[in-house]
Design an enzyme around this catalytic site. Structure first.
Site, PDB file in Angstrom:
ATOM      1  N   ASP A  75     -19.678  47.015  34.803  1.00  0.00           N
ATOM      2  CA  ASP A  75     -19.602  48.328  35.444  1.00  0.00           C
ATOM      3  C   ASP A  75     -21.041  48.794  35.703  1.00  0.00           C
ATOM      4  OD1 ASP A  75     -16.891  48.103  35.012  1.00  0.00           O
ATOM      5  OD2 ASP A  75     -16.911  49.260  33.165  1.00  0.00           O
ATOM      6  N   PHE A 132     -13.758  39.073  39.498  1.00  0.00           N
ATOM      7  CA  PHE A 132     -14.365  40.146  40.292  1.00  0.00           C
ATOM      8  C   PHE A 132     -15.247  39.582  41.403  1.00  0.00           C
ATOM      9  CE2 PHE A 132     -13.512  44.531  38.952  1.00  0.00           C
ATOM     10  CZ  PHE A 132     -12.606  44.279  37.938  1.00  0.00           C
TER      11      PHE A 132
END
Ligand SMILES: C[S@@+](CC[C@H](N)C(=O)[O-])C[C@H]1O[C@@H](n2cnc3c(N)ncnc32)[C@H](O)[C@@H]1O
Length: 194
Positions: A104, A173
């Site tokens: 993140d 991701f």
């Protein structure tokens, strides 16, 4: 066999040989998510040991289920917070490679304090890595990429190295971001002896 590593004591350091029943070194995937990268690495390198660290229980359970199904006895997954794990649980010098993939980025300035990589994080990372240990970082977020590189390159504890071309599967991701046409940034650092 279960890939779940559930410490009896979250306040103790845990040696690699206690986690895996053998060995002094392992590779760690910090924030491993659903484990696509970790599972493929463990299958490709049966002689190496891989530990995933992830804060979300559902993701840890999924990784463990998939590892057990595939019979990967060189993979463990731990539910823990990344910095806590490195600072308080990992045996110093026990991590040969630390994979920090698509974390993140905490893009808002008021949230930058939540980013894992800070000046205070560098000695923690240095202590957890084995001699010649590596920190491998990938992100789609250019500003966080530059933030991390700036801090590591200002430190005598690490030296930037070429990204070598060995087997390195794309994470879940990475596949998502590439499908959306995003650029990917990658950097590799090697631990230096001060
Ligand atoms: C953007 S996802 C990336 C997952 C995986 N590395 C990939 O590239 O597919 C970030 C992951 O890190 C986990 N995470 C975020 N902060 C964490 C922390 N402080 N400690 C442990 N895991 C964390 C999230 O739950 C999430 O699974």
């Amino acid at each position: 066999m279960s890939a779940a590593f559930v410490p009896t004591d979250y306040f103790a350091r845990h040696s690699v040989s206690r986690i895996f029943g053998a060995g002094e070194r392992c590779e760690v995937d910090l924030g491993c998510g659903d484990g696509g990268f970790l599972l493929r690495m463990a299958a490709h390198y049966p002689e190496r040991r891989f530990l995933g660290v992830e804060r979300l229980l559902g993701r840890v359970r999924k990784v463990c289920r998939d590892a057990d199904r595939r019979g990967l006895d060189n993979l463990r997954c731990l539910r823990a917070e990344s910095r806590y794990f490195l600072e308080w649980m990992a045996e110093p010098g026990s991590i040969s490679r630390l994979h920090y993939l698509f974390p993140d980025p905490w893009p808002k300035e008021k949230h930058h304090k939540n980013r894992l990589v800070q000046e205070s994080f560098l000695p923690i990372l240095h202590r957890a890595l084995a001699p010649q240990g590596e920190f491998l970082f990938k992100t789609d977020h250019e500003e966080y990429f530059l933030w991390v590189c700036e801090r590591l390159e200002a430190s005598p504890l690490f030296a930037r190295a070429e990204w070598d071309a060995e087997f390195y599967p794309k994470t879940d991701f990475q596949q998502q971001w590439e499908a959306m046409g995003k650029s990917i940034f990658a950097a590799r650092y090697v631990k230096q002896q001060p």
